[in-house]
Design an enzyme around this catalytic site. Structure first.
Site, PDB file in Angstrom:
ATOM      1  N   GLU A  51       0.076  -2.136  -0.151  1.00  0.00           N
ATOM      2  CA  GLU A  51      -0.965  -1.500   0.568  1.00  0.00           C
ATOM      3  C   GLU A  51      -2.976  -1.981   0.291  1.00  0.00           C
ATOM      4  OE1 GLU A  51       2.117   1.489  -0.182  1.00  0.00           O
ATOM      5  OE2 GLU A  51       1.313   0.562  -1.515  1.00  0.00           O
ATOM      6  N   PHE A 113       4.876  16.434  -1.892  1.00  0.00           N
ATOM      7  CA  PHE A 113       6.099  15.075  -2.467  1.00  0.00           C
ATOM      8  C   PHE A 113       4.897  13.704  -1.447  1.00  0.00           C
ATOM      9  CE2 PHE A 113       8.417  11.315  -1.645  1.00  0.00           C
ATOM     10  CZ  PHE A 113       8.194  10.492  -2.533  1.00  0.00           C
ATOM     11  N   GLN A 114       4.452  13.119  -2.277  1.00  0.00           N
ATOM     12  CA  GLN A 114       3.280  12.245  -1.516  1.00  0.00           C
ATOM     13  C   GLN A 114       1.930  12.741  -0.737  1.00  0.00           C
ATOM     14  OE1 GLN A 114       5.852   9.070   0.295  1.00  0.00           O
ATOM     15  NE2 GLN A 114       6.016   8.300  -1.546  1.00  0.00           N
ATOM     16  N   LYS A 163       2.777  14.277   9.481  1.00  0.00           N
ATOM     17  CA  LYS A 163       3.625  13.879  10.329  1.00  0.00           C
ATOM     18  C   LYS A 163       4.919  14.345  11.495  1.00  0.00           C
ATOM     19  CE  LYS A 163       8.564  12.720   8.589  1.00  0.00           C
ATOM     20  NZ  LYS A 163       9.419  12.847   7.876  1.00  0.00           N
ATOM     21  N   MET A 481     -15.848 -16.190 -14.994  1.00  0.00           N
ATOM     22  CA  MET A 481     -16.629 -15.580 -15.012  1.00  0.00           C
ATOM     23  C   MET A 481     -17.408 -14.776 -16.192  1.00  0.00           C
ATOM     24  SD  MET A 481     -19.841 -15.884 -13.554  1.00  0.00           S
ATOM     25  CE  MET A 481     -19.276 -16.666 -12.022  1.00  0.00           C
TER      26      MET A 481
END
Length: 577
Positions: A51, A113-114, A163, A481
């Site tokens: 993501e 959940f999530q 949802k 770097m």
């Protein structure tokens, strides 16, 4: 429309009305209703492999086009994985809209959940964010999100959708107007201030145009060029503004700042008037702020009033959109030229000659000699084949600075990099977004061996869609770097910077069905890059470069920008020598 539509279909209808043609995303449980609706929708969904890279790809799309990029993630870890990309877009003022799924409204706050507080988490790292709990609010919110992301100073906006809102049914009513009373965009600039700015420019003996990413966001490159040529002043472009003025333009000096050129930094130091256009006086440009441009008055033009006076006081501020302010400024400059240009003409010409003298005396290191490939040689070959016209998407590190220094950008929106946040792993996914946005363009993804290994999963995305991205890994076996800083400022106590395990690039590329090659000799370089460019599909070129090369010039942390280290410091003499 009179028929009932699901929330997911209403969202897609809104996106189509915003002319969205591609979404970069990754599905999950709560976004399944959206993905089901996408099945029959003409908007293209690009499945990235992480993501965070969806946000970077959306940025690549936005940076290459100026349009709002769109990404999508599910609730919980999907949404939290977007946050680095959101902060990155916020720092560099990039317009993206992130659609995130959320657990159903009845479960919000129950540690379902999530579930994650996406609204709270993203509040400090976005220009604005929304949570849509009522389906009837969805169309207005989506169009407001696009308006906010793309107007004024651009930035990222999150729309968090539960949802059950995706699943709900409602009648869709088109949104015909946006009314945000608390959101004001300053566009025109004060006419009196613009006229006074033009007077100050003609009065100056050592004017310098200091242009940033705001020029590119405003599509103001042609007006910038006209201003520079009308005034016949030298100009520098920040790392975010590269391409705003063509690299081949006779008045262009280079990039200023920590790894800017001697000429650019000395011009800032000695100027008596800074014409600051769409810049934020970032610390990587100014160095020690108290010592920055000590002789200069400052004209600062920016669309964001919060930037005026934030780091450096402006003697003359102009709050407005450069898209509108620059043409007015050029017009007034031209009107005043017959009566005011002659007064300091000789001084300005002497100043321009002085700056050009610095440029000739202290050019960037372009030495390609040696029996190992120097990073500068690699950039020179990319520059030769790009001709100042290719899109170059850079990751973060030494290669980023060499690419900024040594590759020409003769148009805006060719140089795509993580400037403010400096996010490693940015190069490859941003190139994916840029290639989808500009399928007609040659696109390079230039990465170090560190950043490349942060984005390896996106090889699958490139292979899956057959994107002809030319992936160039500048492989020096270090986090270059960081190694440079440890070497120069931490007594060479190298710790956790050695990258001593790197995959065989041609085998790795081949595992994804991509052509690849590793080279380690200077005589191989030109042919290998030509092979990559001429390959109709993607190509991974792993270039083994000299491991201990450092980027110069370099301004040490806390130093003034005229206190540059121009090359490798010589070792201290041994007693008795």
């Amino acid at each position: 429309m009179s028929n009932l539509m699901s929330g997911a279909k209403i969202l897609l209808e809104c996106l189509m009305r915003e002319d969205v043609d591609v979404i970069f995303g990754y599905p999950g449980g709560v976004t399944l209703p959206l993905y089901d609706a996408m099945y029959d929708n003409p908007i293209r969904h690009v499945l990235v492999r992480h993501e965070e890279n969806a946000a970077f790809a959306a940025q690549g799309y936005a940076r290459a086009t100026g349009r709002v990029g769109v990404c999508c993630a599910t609730s919980g870890p999907g949404a939290t994985n977007l946050t680095t990309g959101l902060v990155d877009a916020m720092m560099d003022s990039i317009p993206i809209v992130a659609i995130t799924g959320q657990v159903t409204t009845k479960l919000i706050g129950s540690d379902a959940f999530q579930e994650a507080d996406t609204f709270g988490i993203t509040r400090p790292c976005t220009k604005h964010n929304f949570m849509v709990k009522n389906l009837n609010d969805l169309p207005q919110v989506v169009h407001e999100a696009f308006y906010i992301a793309g107007s004024g100073r651009p930035g990222p906006v999150v729309v968090d959708i539960p949802k059950d809102v995706f699943q709900g049914q409602s009648h869709y009513t088109p949104v015909t107007s946006i009314h945000l009373p608390g959101y004001k965009v300053h566009t025109d600039g004060h006419a009196g201030q613009i006229r006074r700015a033009a007077h100050m420019m003609w009065e100056a003996k050592r004017p310098l145009v200091y242009a940033g990413g705001g020029i590119i966001h405003a599509e103001g490159s042609s007006d910038l060029r006209e201003l520079v040529e009308t005034l016949d002043a030298p100009a520098v472009c920040t790392v975010m503004g590269l391409g705003a003025l063509p690299a081949d333009h006779p008045n262009y000096i280079s990039m200023p700042g920590m790894h800017g050129s001697y000429a650019a930094n000395m011009a800032l130091t000695e100027s008596d008037l800074l014409i600051a256009l769409g810049v934020r006086f970032d610390d990587r440009v100014t160095g020690r702020l108290a010592a920055f441009a000590p002789h200069a008055k400052v004209i600062h033009v920016d669309i964001d009033p919060a930037e005026i006076g934030k780091n450096r006081a402006a003697d003359l501020p102009v709050v407005g959109d450069l898209r509108r302010v620059l043409p007015k400024l050029v017009k007034v400059l031209a009107e005043l030229k017959p009566t005011e240009a002659a007064a300091n003409h000789e001084s300005r010409q002497n100043w321009k000659s002085r700056v050009n003298g610095w440029k000739q005396e202290h050019p960037y290191d372009r030495n390609t000699a040696g029996d190992v490939i120097r990073p500068q040689h690699l950039m020179a070959e990319i520059d030769r084949l790009s001709g100042g016209k290719a899109i170059v998407c850079s990751d973060v590190g030494q290669h980023q600075m060499w690419a900024a220094q040594l590759i020409r950008y003769n148009d805006p929106r060719l140089w795509i990099n993580s400037g403010g946040l400096g996010s490693m792993g940015f190069g490859m996914p941003s190139a994916i977004g840029a290639q989808f946005a500009r399928p007609d363009k040659l696109v390079f993804a230039i990465m170090g061996d560190g950043g490349f290994q942060m984005s390896i999963p996106e090889l699958a995305t490139i292979a899956s869609y057959g994107l002809p991205v030319k992936m160039i890994v500048m492989n020096n076996g270090y986090l270059g770097m960081v190694r440079q800083w440890q070497e120069l400022f931490y007594n060479n106590r190298l710790n956790a910077v050695t990258l001593d395990c790197f995959p065989q690039a041609e085998m790795l590329a081949g595992a994804y069905g991509i052509k690849g090659k590793t080279i380690d000799k200077p005589h191989q370089l030109a042919t290998a890059i030509e092979e990559a460019v001429h390959e109709p599909g993607p190509f991974l070129l792993n270039v083994m470069v000299s491991p201990h090369e450092n980027v110069y010039p370099m301004v040490p942390a806390g130093g003034a920008i005229n206190e540059m280290v121009l090359g490798q410091p010589k070792p201290a003499p041994v007693a008795g020598d």
